[in-house]
Motif scaffolding. Sequence first.
Motif, short mmCIF file in Angstrom:
data_model
loop_
_atom_site.label_atom_id
_atom_site.label_comp_id
_atom_site.label_asym_id
_atom_site.label_seq_id
_atom_site.Cartn_x
_atom_site.Cartn_y
_atom_site.Cartn_z
N GLU A 192 0.76 -1.23 0.10
CA GLU A 192 -0.05 0.08 0.03
C GLU A 192 0.86 1.11 -0.06
N GLN A 193 1.86 1.13 0.71
CA GLN A 193 2.90 2.44 0.78
C GLN A 193 3.62 2.66 -0.52
N LYS A 250 2.42 1.50 -3.34
CA LYS A 250 1.20 2.11 -4.47
C LYS A 250 1.06 3.67 -4.37
N SER A 251 0.82 4.03 -3.07
CA SER A 251 0.81 5.45 -2.71
C SER A 251 2.01 6.57 -3.29
N LEU A 282 1.43 6.52 -7.01
CA LEU A 282 0.69 7.30 -7.79
C LEU A 282 1.20 8.68 -7.50
N HIS A 283 1.91 8.96 -6.33
CA HIS A 283 2.47 10.23 -6.17
C HIS A 283 3.39 10.86 -6.97
N ARG A 329 5.90 8.90 3.87
CA ARG A 329 4.82 7.72 3.85
C ARG A 329 3.72 8.33 4.73
N ARG A 362 1.64 11.15 2.77
CA ARG A 362 0.91 10.59 1.35
C ARG A 362 -0.25 10.10 2.01
N GLN A 363 -0.33 9.31 3.05
CA GLN A 363 -1.70 8.52 3.25
C GLN A 363 -2.69 9.80 3.77
N SER A 380 -2.97 12.60 1.97
CA SER A 380 -2.49 13.59 0.49
C SER A 380 -3.78 14.62 0.28
N ALA A 423 -5.96 14.38 -3.90
CA ALA A 423 -6.75 13.56 -4.21
C ALA A 423 -7.49 14.36 -5.17
N ARG A 444 -5.18 7.83 -13.59
CA ARG A 444 -5.09 6.99 -12.60
C ARG A 444 -5.07 5.56 -12.66
#
Length: 153
Positions: free
Chosen positions: A45-46, A48-49, A52-53, A118, A121-122, A124, A127, A135
């Motif tokens: 998940e980290q 993936k974030s 995306l960023h 990290r 970004r969770q 962020s 969005a 995306r």
Amino acid sequence: MLGVSRQHVVDLCDRGELNCTKTGTHRRIRRCDIDHLLAPGLTREQAKSLWLHRALLAHLVTEPDRMLETARENIRVGKPRQRPDGMAARYLQQWEHLIDGGVEEVAAVLTGTDERSRELRQNSPFAGVLADPVRRQVLRSFREYWDHRHVAA
């Protein structure tokens, strides 16, 4: 290098915890896989974030004013929905300071692998910045990268 027995390395490979390829009866292990085992990287998940960023960077450097204003607006709308003493409100406040610091500070967090980056970004404020088709393509690309990188040989 790992400070463990040969059998332990074989067991790690057999369980899929250490990537390897087999050449005859020998196992070949890439240095980067050993490094990853010694200093574990990001969770899925980290990662993936982060992926995306990273995709946001092109927009950030080509349209900095629009990107930073969108983030400010997302913070303005999102902040009242958070408990004032909660962690999400603190992260949004940190984002406000980063955005005030300019593109370089924001870019460093968008691509950083440190704990603070990290966590930020969770929460962020970017969005909705990436168009939905972009995306989806970024997520497809991430899945292919992740699956290829983490498949046990």
